[in-house]
Design an enzyme around this catalytic site. Structure first.
Site, PDB file in Angstrom:
ATOM      1  N   PHE A 175       4.781  -0.740   8.926  1.00  0.00           N
ATOM      2  CA  PHE A 175       5.820   0.188   8.495  1.00  0.00           C
ATOM      3  C   PHE A 175       6.966   0.117   9.497  1.00  0.00           C
ATOM      4  CE2 PHE A 175       7.624   4.491   8.026  1.00  0.00           C
ATOM      5  CZ  PHE A 175       7.792   4.531   6.658  1.00  0.00           C
TER       6      PHE A 175
ATOM      7  N   ASP B  50      -2.786   2.196  13.538  1.00  0.00           N
ATOM      8  CA  ASP B  50      -2.103   3.236  12.772  1.00  0.00           C
ATOM      9  C   ASP B  50      -2.877   3.452  11.473  1.00  0.00           C
ATOM     10  OD1 ASP B  50      -0.431   4.721  11.094  1.00  0.00           O
ATOM     11  OD2 ASP B  50       1.364   4.008  12.123  1.00  0.00           O
TER      12      ASP B  50
ATOM     13  N   TYR C 168       0.244  14.357   6.208  1.00  0.00           N
ATOM     14  CA  TYR C 168       0.879  14.791   4.948  1.00  0.00           C
ATOM     15  C   TYR C 168       0.628  13.806   3.815  1.00  0.00           C
ATOM     16  CZ  TYR C 168       4.429  11.723   6.975  1.00  0.00           C
ATOM     17  OH  TYR C 168       5.067  10.652   7.563  1.00  0.00           O
ATOM     18  N   LYS C 169      -0.021  12.680   4.100  1.00  0.00           N
ATOM     19  CA  LYS C 169      -0.348  11.728   3.036  1.00  0.00           C
ATOM     20  C   LYS C 169      -1.713  12.121   2.447  1.00  0.00           C
ATOM     21  CE  LYS C 169       2.739   8.266   4.948  1.00  0.00           C
ATOM     22  NZ  LYS C 169       2.937   7.249   5.986  1.00  0.00           N
TER      23      LYS C 169
ATOM     24  N   ARG D 133       4.062   1.180  -6.628  1.00  0.00           N
ATOM     25  CA  ARG D 133       2.907   1.525  -5.805  1.00  0.00           C
ATOM     26  C   ARG D 133       2.201   2.744  -6.383  1.00  0.00           C
ATOM     27  NH1 ARG D 133       3.594   3.275   0.489  1.00  0.00           N
ATOM     28  NH2 ARG D 133       4.633   5.029  -0.509  1.00  0.00           N
TER      29      ARG D 133
END
Ligand SMILES: *Cc1c(COP(=O)(O)O)cnc(C)c1O
Length: 398
Positions: free
Chosen positions: A114, A185, A210-211, A357
């Site tokens: 990312f 990560d 928060y995912k 996605r």
């Protein structure tokens, strides 16, 4: 007892008529959160005022929640702490790793990482001096690129675009054999796959809540430091709450005990309260069951789409062992296709340049939603319903 996913699903508030396949970007609202927030605001902040730090246990939330997350990522209790955002936690883990490997100057990562992780690494290199560098190679080439110049390997376990999953144990073992440290990560693996940071040998691990952990927009990140480094790692962001005795107000910094030293400043209490309520959903969820269910959902989606949507190309590895809990397909007009899907109530997201996605989150998604999403996607493609100007204007957040 096997995990009852119809029970976990009942613990979420999802809007009527929506198939939510974007829990990999922002988890939905657990039903228990509003009342817990109301209590924290009205009864704690409102009535206790500053005494809430002690009386309501606000000051202990970062480590107490760390222990709850430890179980979900296969970490030893007492070695995970919450706070700040993931980008900050990436910086902390890298800075401590570089300091622990002082003769080396290279951070190795991959081009599937990312961007924020790569940006934080670049910024850190710039601060440390001209001989520090970030080297990136293709995801498939990471293993071979680990050599004795590498100080730290920084890898995101599951690729945010393709869902491709790296082998934590194998890459970490190679890094260790070459004298490097490994920072993992877990942004797209915590709460999504059977992560095993202790077994995998990770030196540091970081992730967001928060995912897949459903803490809500802006929820805090977490950091894990392996027990063998807990009293050795020196925090680069040496804030007062990571001090050995914050309320002694010493003029000089002394790192706190173990994981406490990775705290920086005042914790976002309301966000942490929301996370605490969101983590209740995980009580009774076995991670092995979650993984099995996630594979079942992803397989069903891939098979359904490949039969019904000939224009799409699978971007995710076909072997379930090589992917996380998301499935991506390429389409040259991916952005417009996703907007048309969202207009029909199927919420996934788009990642440049051409990726559609879809995240599969067993806590609240079942085979019924998978079938619904396949059917609507097939209709949109068969009728070219995406080919309209309103689906082609890009919003700020994709
Ligand atoms: C989501 C994500 C981030 C986001 O970082 P924030 O600081 O929380 O905005 C960083 N890294 C990875 C790998 C991610 O997937």
């Amino acid at each position: 007892m096997p995990t009852d996913f119809s029970a976990t699903r009942a613990l979420f508030d999802l809007p009527e008529g929506v198939i939510y396949l974007d829990g990999n970007s922002l988890g939905p609202l657990p039903r228990a959160v509003p009342a817990r927030l109301q209590k924290a605001v009205v009864d704690e902040w409102g009535q206790m005022l500053i005494t809430g730090w002690n009386k309501a246990g606000w000051m202990d939330l970062p480590t107490r929640l760390g222990d709850r997350i430890a179980r979900l990522i296969g970490a030893e209790p007492g070695h995970v702490v919450l706070g700040d955002t993931l980008s900050i936690k990436v910086y902390q883990a890298l800075a401590s790793s570089l300091e622990m490997n002082p003769k080396r100057r290279v951070i190795l990562s991959d081009t599937g990482n990312f961007p924020s992780d790569l940006y934080m690494a670049e910024g850190l290199c710039r601060t440390l001096g001209p001989d520090y560098t970030l080297k990136t190679v293709a995801p498939e080439e990471v293993l071979d690129a680990i050599d004795d110049s590498v100080a730290v390997l920084m890898i995101t376990e599951v690729d945010y675009r393709t869902g491709r999953r790296h082998d934590m144990a194998a890459l970490t073992a190679k890094a260790h054999a070459a004298g490097a440290l490994a920072v993992w990560d877990l942004a797209h693996s915590a709460g999504a796959t059977d992560v095993k940071v202790a077994e995998g040998g990770a030196d540091f691990a970081v992730g967001c809540t928060y995912k897949y952990l459903n803490s809500g927009p802006g929820g805090p990140a977490f950091i894990y430091v392996a027990p063998r480094h807990a009293e050795v790692a020196r925090p680069a962001l040496s804030g007062w709450l990571g001090h050995e005795a914050p309320f002694a107000f010493d003029l000089n910094y002394r790192p706190g005990a173990g994981i406490e030293r990775m705290r920086v400043g005042t914790p976002p209490v309301l966000q942490m309260v929301a996370l605490d309520a969101a983590l209740d959903v995980w009580e009774g969820v076995e991670i092995a069951d979650l993984r099995a269910r996630s594979i079942e959902l992803c397989e069903a989606f891939i098979q359904g789409v490949e039969v019904a949507c000939p224009g799409l190309e699978l971007a995710t590895p076909r072997d379930p062992a090589l992917r996380g809990s998301q499935v991506s397909f390429r389409h040259p007009e991916g952005y417009a296709v996703m907007q048309a899907l969202i207009a029909r109530g199927v919420i996934g997201d788009f990642r440049a340049p051409d990726i559609l996605r879809f995240g599969f989150t067993p806590l609240y998604i079942g085979l019924e939603e998978v079938e619904g999403a396949v059917r609507i996607l097939a209709e949109i493609l068969a009728t070219n319903a995406w080919d309209r100007p309103e689906f082609k204007t890009r919003a700020k957040v994709t």
